[in-house]
Structure formats: structure tokens, C-alpha cells
Motif scaffolding. Structure first.
Motif, PDB file in Angstrom:
ATOM      1  N   CYS A   1      -0.837  14.104 -11.795  1.00  0.00           N
ATOM      2  CA  CYS A   1       0.412  13.439 -11.410  1.00  0.00           C
ATOM      3  C   CYS A   1       1.131  12.818 -12.603  1.00  0.00           C
ATOM      4  CB  CYS A   1       0.132  12.352 -10.378  1.00  0.00           C
ATOM      5  SG  CYS A   1      -0.592  12.980  -8.838  1.00  0.00           S
ATOM      6  N   LEU A   2       0.379  12.566 -13.719  1.00  0.00           N
ATOM      7  CA  LEU A   2       0.958  11.959 -14.928  1.00  0.00           C
ATOM      8  C   LEU A   2       1.627  10.617 -14.611  1.00  0.00           C
ATOM      9  CD1 LEU A   2       2.436  15.108 -16.715  1.00  0.00           C
ATOM     10  CD2 LEU A   2       0.186  14.056 -17.002  1.00  0.00           C
ATOM     11  N   THR A   3       0.972   9.821 -13.792  1.00  0.00           N
ATOM     12  CA  THR A   3       1.426   8.457 -13.494  1.00  0.00           C
ATOM     13  C   THR A   3       0.317   7.492 -13.913  1.00  0.00           C
ATOM     14  OG1 THR A   3       0.523   8.629 -11.249  1.00  0.00           O
ATOM     15  CG2 THR A   3       2.867   9.163 -11.550  1.00  0.00           C
ATOM     16  N   PRO A   4       0.668   6.264 -14.310  1.00  0.00           N
ATOM     17  CA  PRO A   4      -0.356   5.284 -14.712  1.00  0.00           C
ATOM     18  C   PRO A   4      -1.048   4.685 -13.495  1.00  0.00           C
ATOM     19  CG  PRO A   4       1.809   4.277 -14.867  1.00  0.00           C
ATOM     20  CD  PRO A   4       2.035   5.723 -14.472  1.00  0.00           C
TER      21      PRO A   4
ATOM     22  N   GLN B   1     -13.068   6.692 -14.745  1.00  0.00           N
ATOM     23  CA  GLN B   1     -12.282   7.844 -15.194  1.00  0.00           C
ATOM     24  C   GLN B   1     -12.530   9.054 -14.307  1.00  0.00           C
ATOM     25  OE1 GLN B   1     -12.887   7.705 -19.812  1.00  0.00           O
ATOM     26  NE2 GLN B   1     -11.416   9.291 -19.318  1.00  0.00           N
ATOM     27  N   LEU B   2     -13.800   9.327 -14.059  1.00  0.00           N
ATOM     28  CA  LEU B   2     -14.160  10.495 -13.238  1.00  0.00           C
ATOM     29  C   LEU B   2     -13.690  10.309 -11.797  1.00  0.00           C
ATOM     30  CD1 LEU B   2     -17.770  11.084 -14.610  1.00  0.00           C
ATOM     31  CD2 LEU B   2     -15.733  12.469 -15.065  1.00  0.00           C
ATOM     32  N   PHE B   3     -13.872   9.111 -11.268  1.00  0.00           N
ATOM     33  CA  PHE B   3     -13.503   8.849  -9.871  1.00  0.00           C
ATOM     34  C   PHE B   3     -11.990   8.923  -9.665  1.00  0.00           C
ATOM     35  CE2 PHE B   3     -12.350   5.748  -6.538  1.00  0.00           C
ATOM     36  CZ  PHE B   3     -12.944   6.389  -5.466  1.00  0.00           C
ATOM     37  N   LEU B   4     -11.213   8.359 -10.590  1.00  0.00           N
ATOM     38  CA  LEU B   4      -9.752   8.307 -10.450  1.00  0.00           C
ATOM     39  C   LEU B   4      -9.048   9.522 -11.046  1.00  0.00           C
ATOM     40  CD1 LEU B   4      -9.185   4.531 -11.343  1.00  0.00           C
ATOM     41  CD2 LEU B   4      -9.201   5.565  -9.067  1.00  0.00           C
TER      42      LEU B   4
ATOM     43  N   CYS C   1       1.962   6.193  -7.304  1.00  0.00           N
ATOM     44  CA  CYS C   1       0.842   6.911  -7.908  1.00  0.00           C
ATOM     45  C   CYS C   1       1.001   8.421  -7.806  1.00  0.00           C
ATOM     46  CB  CYS C   1      -0.482   6.491  -7.259  1.00  0.00           C
ATOM     47  SG  CYS C   1      -1.058   4.857  -7.749  1.00  0.00           S
ATOM     48  N   LEU C   2       1.713   8.881  -6.799  1.00  0.00           N
ATOM     49  CA  LEU C   2       1.856  10.313  -6.582  1.00  0.00           C
ATOM     50  C   LEU C   2       2.808  10.967  -7.563  1.00  0.00           C
ATOM     51  CD1 LEU C   2       1.941  10.709  -2.687  1.00  0.00           C
ATOM     52  CD2 LEU C   2       0.134  11.420  -4.264  1.00  0.00           C
ATOM     53  N   ASN C   3       3.984  10.367  -7.756  1.00  0.00           N
ATOM     54  CA  ASN C   3       5.007  11.073  -8.522  1.00  0.00           C
ATOM     55  C   ASN C   3       6.096  10.106  -8.981  1.00  0.00           C
ATOM     56  OD1 ASN C   3       7.530  12.824  -8.885  1.00  0.00           O
ATOM     57  ND2 ASN C   3       5.926  14.370  -8.596  1.00  0.00           N
ATOM     58  N   VAL C   4       6.442  10.173 -10.265  1.00  0.00           N
ATOM     59  CA  VAL C   4       7.515   9.335 -10.793  1.00  0.00           C
ATOM     60  C   VAL C   4       8.845   9.726 -10.169  1.00  0.00           C
ATOM     61  CG1 VAL C   4       8.824   8.708 -12.870  1.00  0.00           C
ATOM     62  CG2 VAL C   4       6.334   8.877 -12.963  1.00  0.00           C
TER      63      VAL C   4
ATOM     64  N   LEU D   1       0.824  -1.213   0.000  1.00  0.00           N
ATOM     65  CA  LEU D   1       0.000   0.000   0.000  1.00  0.00           C
ATOM     66  C   LEU D   1       0.857   1.262   0.000  1.00  0.00           C
ATOM     67  CD1 LEU D   1      -2.811  -1.083   2.496  1.00  0.00           C
ATOM     68  CD2 LEU D   1      -2.960  -0.895   0.005  1.00  0.00           C
ATOM     69  N   VAL D   2       1.945   1.248   0.780  1.00  0.00           N
ATOM     70  CA  VAL D   2       2.856   2.400   0.791  1.00  0.00           C
ATOM     71  C   VAL D   2       3.478   2.588  -0.594  1.00  0.00           C
ATOM     72  CG1 VAL D   2       5.048   3.263   1.705  1.00  0.00           C
ATOM     73  CG2 VAL D   2       3.354   2.294   3.252  1.00  0.00           C
ATOM     74  N   LEU D   3       3.914   1.497  -1.214  1.00  0.00           N
ATOM     75  CA  LEU D   3       4.497   1.580  -2.554  1.00  0.00           C
ATOM     76  C   LEU D   3       3.481   2.092  -3.569  1.00  0.00           C
ATOM     77  CD1 LEU D   3       6.539  -1.759  -2.656  1.00  0.00           C
ATOM     78  CD2 LEU D   3       7.451   0.559  -2.477  1.00  0.00           C
ATOM     79  N   THR D   4       2.231   1.691  -3.414  1.00  0.00           N
ATOM     80  CA  THR D   4       1.176   2.160  -4.327  1.00  0.00           C
ATOM     81  C   THR D   4       1.025   3.668  -4.233  1.00  0.00           C
ATOM     82  OG1 THR D   4      -0.003   0.062  -4.039  1.00  0.00           O
ATOM     83  CG2 THR D   4      -1.244   1.895  -4.966  1.00  0.00           C
ATOM     84  N   ILE D   5       0.960   4.181  -3.020  1.00  0.00           N
ATOM     85  CA  ILE D   5       0.809   5.631  -2.828  1.00  0.00           C
ATOM     86  C   ILE D   5       1.996   6.382  -3.427  1.00  0.00           C
ATOM     87  CG2 ILE D   5       0.712   7.457  -1.078  1.00  0.00           C
ATOM     88  CD1 ILE D   5      -0.783   5.409   0.719  1.00  0.00           C
ATOM     89  N   ILE D   6       3.210   5.899  -3.142  1.00  0.00           N
ATOM     90  CA  ILE D   6       4.420   6.566  -3.640  1.00  0.00           C
ATOM     91  C   ILE D   6       4.428   6.614  -5.166  1.00  0.00           C
ATOM     92  CG2 ILE D   6       6.933   6.334  -3.858  1.00  0.00           C
ATOM     93  CD1 ILE D   6       6.909   5.182  -0.987  1.00  0.00           C
TER      94      ILE D   6
END
Length: 484
Positions: free
Chosen positions: A347-350, A471-474, A166-169, A159-164
Motif C-alpha cells: 500500500c506504500l502508506t506509513p 515487521q513480519l506481522f504488519l 492505511c489502505l491507500n493515500v 477506526l474507519v479513518l485508520t482503515i482508509i
């Protein structure tokens, strides 16, 4: 090489970037981050655990060191071959995109299906569980840690890795850089400690170093599997080619720096293990690095447990960073749901692909039934590595006119292909097991999904509405390919 097909459907998901510049993933990965991604992913829990099993299968210190060296050479040859592919096909996705462009849609879908559903999540779950074992061990001295606590810690790690990620490359690559430096420092401590022991004359393990060597075809293959698990990650930079700064330069340079560096460190660390322990002690240690720390560092032995935890966390980050890109690229090519091909508008992350990878990994951790499949990770990996390398040979022979800024001598991919064939067939021939059949059946079960969903595009209408709501939610939108 196969050309892309572009389609425009009146029912395609909403594209808020239409009429203006399309979203693209940022090119944030430079040479240092590239070296960190390769080395940081390769150096996980393997070098702290696998030496025991390589020695178990080979029987002697000298032969096990030869296996470690051969694994390093093979990983280097494979990565150099992939570097040429990365300069010919300048797209992210690693084996998936190369198989797609060279062999077509069906084999590429089978790879994506196997990788996204099983291989990547299972590998990530295994590394996170290794992290959790070492992270919670200090809280349960003298006894094994409860499995519930270990699994919860592993899930928290994911979960920590997911947050990191998703936030920023840039944040993700910065963490990779820091943790790679930390684990290199830990390995240097082991190397220096070993050199000090050798200087004191503790060389008994190297006397008659080839004694008790076993040389069966299947035995050597399984020993390679154990060693290559520690080298897994040599191809990770090819998964993020579109996010590299000057990929035609960065890709081959990062490979030629990172893998020889890791190979030399692995050899020196194994020498240090043998300097501190006899082969019999090493075989019964359970956790080689921890036993080494107890013998050499004394009351500072806890540093080794901390180092292994940091190492596995850094490796998990690299695996997660690249693994999410496979899912993202496969979705962009129409082999996964459309939502997984989108990127966060700010954030421009997938992020959808990363969230999916995270969810699959959590399922693997909670179920706890993936261990037998993970043990055959190398079988699946080298099957597809061999297919990818055969694609490079096809391009070199049939399409030499394709522009490429880096060329590898043809003998190198031939050696890698021969090694891949050996690694796939030798254990099956020498020690056939029913699990190999299960894996093959799982791979080809993708046929059931491919023809209705991909080939004939029979998509339920409600999926379009679900995609729009997600799309709208994420807060995500479709992305464009890198034009390089």
C-alpha cells in the motif's frame, strides 16, 4: 542548517528492500488535494461552535468579526512563512523537521514527544467526539446523548479513518476532496441564507456594533485562541511535503488559494449568524449553527446537523492524514521506535505510525480526561509555531544563499513571531492558571526519555526482536527519504 547523520547498525531491523529500490511514499497529493487538505482540515467543528465563545470574550459583533479576520490574516501569514520553509527543507514533518534541521535534535524531540503523545491524538479525539455528538444526536431527540454511545461512535470514526488511511493515500485524499466540497456547500447555504436575511433588512445586530467591546490583553488572547482553533490546519500541507507533486509549486499555491477562501467564508458565515440572531441569542444558543438552522431553515434544520457531522468527519480525516506523518518522520529520524518509520510494502502508506496515532487517540477518547489539556492546545501549538518561525528568520538572515523557489517578505514572519509571543504570554500574564505549568512540565518531561534512548541510544535488546516480529506481522519495511 544541521546535516543529517546516517548510521548503519548490524542490529538494524530487516530491510527487504535492500539491494533494490527503497520504498518511498507515493507523491499523490496535487494542487486540488492540497487545497482540500488545508481547507478540509481547517473547516471542522470550530466555525459551527466557536463564534459563541469569540463573542463571549470580545463582547460585541464588530469586535468579534475583527478577531475572525485577524485570525485569518495570521493563519495566512503563518502558512506563507511555512511555504518558504517547505521549499528550503523539502521533507515531510512540518514543525518537527524544521526544528530538527535548524535547531538540532533535542528541541525537535521535545516537539515530537509532545505532538505524538498528546497534542495530535487529543486534537483528533476532540474532533471525533464532536462528530459523534452530532452523528448520534438525531437518535436521542429532546435529551442529551449517552456518553457511552458518543464515545463508541467517536472510536468507530477513528477506526474507519485508520482503515482508509492505511489502505491507500489516493483513497484518503479522494475522501478529503469529497468532504471538503460538501462542507463548502454547507457553508455557502449559511452564507446565502444570511445574505437573504440582510436583504430583508435584518441588520439590528450591526447597529452600535462595537457596543460592550472588551479589550483586555488576556481577553483578546483567549478570543484569538477560540478563533484560531477554527483555523487550525493551515500548516497541514507541510507535514506531507514528500507526498506533494512539485512541492515548490503546489505548496505556496495551495496556501494562497485555501486560507483566503476559508477566511472569507468564515467572515460571511459569522455575518449570517448575526443577521439571524441577536448577540444575546447567539451567546445562549449552545450550538450556533443548529440555532441558525432552526431560525432560517425550519423543518430543513436537520441539514445543518448533518453538515456539521460531515464537516467534522472530513476534518478528522485531514488531521489523521497529517498527524500520522509526524510520528512517521520522527521515527525515521531516530526519535521514535524504528517500526513507526516503516511503510506497508504494497500500500506504500506509513501504516505503523497511523496505527500508533489511532491507538493514542482511542486512549484519549476512552479516558475522557483530556478536555482541560485540549483547551490549552493553542498554547502548545503557538509555542512551537513561534520556534519554527524564528528558525525561518535565522535562515533568511544567516543563510540567504540557500536555494528556495519561493520567498516571503521578512516582515511577514516577524509579524507571525510577534503574534506567537503574544499568544503564548498574554493569557499567562493576564489570567495565570496552574494548567499552563502542567503543560510546560509535560513538555520538559521528555528530557527523561531523550538522553538515555536518543542521545546515548540505550535500547533494550528485546526491542530489536519485537521490531522484527512486528515487521513480519504488519508487512512493512524501512523507507527512503525523498531525494528532492
Amino acid at each position: 542548517m544541521r546535516k543529517r547523520k546516517t548510521t548503519h547498525s548490524p542490529h538494524s531491523p530487516a530491510d527487504p528492500s535492500e539491494g533494490r529500490e527503497k520504498l518511498r511514499l507515493k507523491q499523490e497529493v496535487g494542487l486540488i488535494s492540497g487545497v482540500s487538505l488545508i481547507a478540509g482540515t481547517m473547516i471542522g467543528s470550530g466555525i459551527f461552535m466557536s463564534p459563541e465563545w469569540v463573542l463571549h470574550h470580545m463582547g460585541s459583533p464588530a469586535s468579534s468579526l475583527l478577531i475572525w479576520a485577524a485570525c485569518g490574516v495570521l493563519a495566512t501569514f503563518g502558512a506563507l512563512s511555512y511555504a518558504e520553509l517547505g521549499t528550503v527543507i523539502k521533507e515531510s514533518g512540518g514543525e518537527y523537521i524544521y526544528i530538527l534541521r535548524i535547531f538540532g535534535s533535542f528541541p525537535a524531540f521535545l516537539f515530537a514527544y509532545t505532538s505524538v503523545i498528546l497534542v495530535r491524538p487529543a486534537g483528533l479525539a476532540a474532533v471525533c467526539l464532536s462528530f459523534a455528538e452530532y452523528a448520534v444526536a438525531p437518535f436521542y431527540p429532546g435529551c442529551s446523548s449517552p456518553q457511552v454511545v458518543v464515545k463508541c461512535a467517536a472510536a468507530a470514526c477513528i477506526l474507519v479513518l485508520t482503515i482508509i488511511n492505511c489502505l491507500n493515500v489516493r483513497l484518503a485524499t479522494s475522501i478529503m476532496n469529497v468532504f471538503t466540497a460538501a462542507k463548502l456547500l454547507a457553508l455557502l447555504v449559511i452564507v446565502v441564507g444570511g445574505l437573504a436575511l440582510l436583504a430583508k433588512g435584518q441588520t439590528q445586530s450591526f447597529q452600535n456594533a462595537f457596543q460592550n467591546t472588551t479589550a483586555g490583553i488576556g481577553t483578546v488572547g483567549v478570543a484569538f485562541y477560540q478563533g484560531l482553533w477554527s483555523y487550525d490546519g493551515w500548516n497541514n500541507l507541510n507535514y506531507v511535503t514528500e507526498e506533494l507533486k512539485k512541492p515548490e509549486v503546489t505548496l505556496p499555491r495551495a496556501v494562497m488559494i485555501a486560507i483566503p477562501l476559508v477566511t472569507c467564508l468564515y467572515l460571511m458565515v459569522n455575518v449570517s449568524y448575526f443577521a439571524a440572531m441577536t448577540p444575546s441569542e447567539l451567546l445562549t444558543s449552545g450550538a450556533v449553527a443548529v440555532t441558525w438552522g432552526d431560525k432560517v431553515l425550519g423543518r430543513w434544520a436537520w441539514l445543518i446537523s448533518l453538515s456539521v457531522a460531515l464537516s467534522t468527519f472530513g476534518s478528522s480525516n485531514g488531521t489523521f492524514f497529517s498527524g500520522g506523518r509526524v510520528c512517521y518522520i520522527a521515527a525515521r529520524e531516530g526519535h521514535m521506535p524504528d517500526i513507526l518509520s516503516m511503510a506497508h510494502v504494497r500500500c506504500l502508506t506509513p501504516s505503523p505510525a497511523l496505527l500508533f496515532t489511532s491507538a493514542m487517540s482511542l486512549v484519549m477518547i476512552m479516558s475522557g480526561n483530556f478536555t482541560s489539556i485540549v483547551n490549552f492546545f493553542s498554547f502548545i501549538a503557538w509555542f512551537f509555531y513561534g520556534m519554527t518561525i524564528s528558525g525561518l528568520l535565522y535562515l533568511k538572515i544567516k543563510k540567504p544563499e540557500l536555494p528556495r523557489s519561493y520567498k516571503v517578505p521578512i516582515i511577514i514572519p516577524i509579524i507571525v513571531l510577534m503574534a506567537a509571543v503574544y499568544l503564548v504570554l498574554a493569557p499567562i500574564i493576564d489570567q495565570p492558571q496552574i494548567e499552563f505549568l502542567y503543560i510546560v512540565l509535560f513538555i520538559f518531561s521528555g528530557v527523561i526519555l531523550y538522553f538515555p534512548l536518543v542521545r546515548f541510544k540505550c535500547h533494550p535488546r528485546f526491542l530489536q526482536r519485537v521490531t522484527l516480529h512486528l515487521q513480519l506481522f504488519l508487512e512493512v519495511a524501512p523507507t527512503a527519504r525523498d531525494a528532492n
